[in-house]
Design a protein around this motif. Structure first.
Motif, PDB file in Angstrom:
ATOM      1  N   GLY A  54      47.702  32.191  28.839  1.00 13.63           N
ATOM      2  CA  GLY A  54      46.858  33.236  28.271  1.00 13.63           C
ATOM      3  C   GLY A  54      45.372  32.956  28.272  1.00 13.63           C
ATOM      4  O   GLY A  54      44.664  33.331  27.347  1.00 13.63           O
ATOM      5  N   PHE A  55      44.900  32.315  29.329  1.00 15.64           N
ATOM      6  CA  PHE A  55      43.448  32.118  29.443  1.00 15.64           C
ATOM      7  C   PHE A  55      43.094  31.886  30.903  1.00 15.64           C
ATOM      8  O   PHE A  55      43.955  31.594  31.734  1.00 15.64           O
ATOM      9  CB  PHE A  55      42.951  30.963  28.566  1.00 15.64           C
ATOM     10  N   SER A  56      41.825  32.027  31.184  1.00 19.48           N
ATOM     11  CA  SER A  56      41.302  31.844  32.522  1.00 19.48           C
ATOM     12  C   SER A  56      40.091  30.925  32.446  1.00 19.48           C
ATOM     13  O   SER A  56      39.288  31.039  31.517  1.00 19.48           O
ATOM     14  CB  SER A  56      40.898  33.214  33.084  1.00 19.48           C
ATOM     15  N   VAL A  57      39.969  30.003  33.390  1.00 21.50           N
ATOM     16  CA  VAL A  57      38.762  29.175  33.499  1.00 21.50           C
ATOM     17  C   VAL A  57      38.023  29.649  34.742  1.00 21.50           C
ATOM     18  O   VAL A  57      38.644  29.984  35.750  1.00 21.50           O
ATOM     19  CB  VAL A  57      39.086  27.662  33.560  1.00 21.50           C
ATOM     20  N   TRP A  58      36.699  29.697  34.661  1.00 20.48           N
ATOM     21  CA  TRP A  58      35.950  30.277  35.771  1.00 20.48           C
ATOM     22  C   TRP A  58      34.573  29.653  35.932  1.00 20.48           C
ATOM     23  O   TRP A  58      34.046  29.009  35.022  1.00 20.48           O
ATOM     24  CB  TRP A  58      35.821  31.783  35.609  1.00 20.48           C
ATOM     25  N   SER A  59      34.023  29.871  37.111  1.00 17.02           N
ATOM     26  CA  SER A  59      32.679  29.416  37.450  1.00 17.02           C
ATOM     27  C   SER A  59      31.960  30.542  38.166  1.00 17.02           C
ATOM     28  O   SER A  59      32.519  31.160  39.076  1.00 17.02           O
ATOM     29  CB  SER A  59      32.745  28.192  38.357  1.00 17.02           C
ATOM     30  N   THR A  99      50.917  26.207  34.059  1.00 18.37           N
ATOM     31  CA  THR A  99      50.863  26.776  35.397  1.00 18.37           C
ATOM     32  C   THR A  99      49.769  27.832  35.468  1.00 18.37           C
ATOM     33  O   THR A  99      49.392  28.431  34.455  1.00 18.37           O
ATOM     34  CB  THR A  99      52.218  27.401  35.778  1.00 18.37           C
ATOM     35  N   SER A 100      49.280  28.045  36.686  1.00 22.21           N
ATOM     36  CA  SER A 100      48.172  28.990  36.873  1.00 22.21           C
ATOM     37  C   SER A 100      48.264  29.659  38.220  1.00 22.21           C
ATOM     38  O   SER A 100      49.013  29.236  39.093  1.00 22.21           O
ATOM     39  CB  SER A 100      46.834  28.262  36.751  1.00 22.21           C
ATOM     40  N   THR A 101      47.447  30.682  38.368  1.00 24.99           N
ATOM     41  CA  THR A 101      47.262  31.337  39.658  1.00 24.99           C
ATOM     42  C   THR A 101      45.764  31.339  39.948  1.00 24.99           C
ATOM     43  O   THR A 101      44.947  31.490  39.025  1.00 24.99           O
ATOM     44  CB  THR A 101      47.803  32.782  39.654  1.00 24.99           C
ATOM     45  N   PRO A 102      45.382  31.143  41.209  1.00 29.82           N
ATOM     46  CA  PRO A 102      43.951  31.145  41.536  1.00 29.82           C
ATOM     47  C   PRO A 102      43.385  32.564  41.494  1.00 29.82           C
ATOM     48  O   PRO A 102      44.084  33.539  41.711  1.00 29.82           O
ATOM     49  CB  PRO A 102      43.904  30.574  42.951  1.00 29.82           C
ATOM     50  N   SER A 103      42.102  32.643  41.199  1.00 24.84           N
ATOM     51  CA  SER A 103      41.369  33.905  41.276  1.00 24.84           C
ATOM     52  C   SER A 103      40.136  33.663  42.126  1.00 24.84           C
ATOM     53  O   SER A 103      39.897  32.534  42.560  1.00 24.84           O
ATOM     54  CB  SER A 103      40.971  34.393  39.877  1.00 24.84           C
ATOM     55  N   TRP A 150      45.310  39.990  33.266  1.00 28.17           N
ATOM     56  CA  TRP A 150      44.835  39.733  34.628  1.00 28.17           C
ATOM     57  C   TRP A 150      45.874  40.041  35.681  1.00 28.17           C
ATOM     58  O   TRP A 150      45.546  40.196  36.841  1.00 28.17           O
ATOM     59  CB  TRP A 150      44.416  38.271  34.779  1.00 28.17           C
ATOM     60  N   ASP A 151      47.131  40.064  35.300  1.00 25.28           N
ATOM     61  CA  ASP A 151      48.216  40.222  36.257  1.00 25.28           C
ATOM     62  C   ASP A 151      48.286  41.667  36.743  1.00 25.28           C
ATOM     63  O   ASP A 151      48.540  42.580  35.970  1.00 25.28           O
ATOM     64  CB  ASP A 151      49.551  39.822  35.613  1.00 25.28           C
TER      65      ASP A 151
END
Length: 140
Positions: A99-104, A86-90, A137-138
């Motif tokens: 425990g990780f984030s994917v980003w562009s 599960t994830s939350t948008p940023s 991040w939370d």
């Protein structure tokens, strides 16, 4: 053994991978493949690791069998969701509770992965992964 883990001391990390090519005190760039940017807490322990994409057949970042970097963001998020993550948008990607984030950062465009994409194709490509506990991040 992993090159770096959250909580490692700077001396341990540099004993494994050598000194940084850019030393910015709490944020250091290391010449690894793929390149690592390691953020240190004031006590010299790793608090965040950023890993960029390689592209063009280089080493990419994988998690639980899913290629994260140098793929379309929506495909990465979909593949991970299918595995139960599960994830939350940023504002620049998605932060996963694992425990990780994917980003562009928007420096790649759809045609970099899909030569048939037209110029108006706005699909994001995962350019990097940041690893830290979700609580980093939370803002909760």
């Amino acid at each position: 053994m992993p090159l770096v883990k959250i909580g490692d001391r700077r001396a341990e990390v540099e004993g494994r991978i050598g000194g940084p090519v850019h030393d910015r005190s709490s944020k250091n760039v290391y010449d690894t493949a793929p390149m690592l940017i390691i953020h240190y807490a004031p006590d010299d322990r790793v608090e965040l690791v950023e890993i960029g994409y390689s592209g063009s057949g280089g080493e990419e970042v994988f998690f639980d069998g899913v290629q994260l970097t140098y793929r379309f963001m929506d495909e990465v998020v979909s593949d991970l969701a299918a595995k139960g993550y599960t994830s939350t948008p940023s504002d620049i990607g998605f932060t996963f509770h694992a425990g990780f984030s994917v980003w562009s950062m928007g420096s790649l465009w759809a045609r970099d992965l899909d030569p048939e994409a037209d110029e108006a194709d706005e699909r994001s490509i995962v350019e990097g992964v940041s690893v830290a506990p979700y609580s980093y991040w939370d803002e909760g």
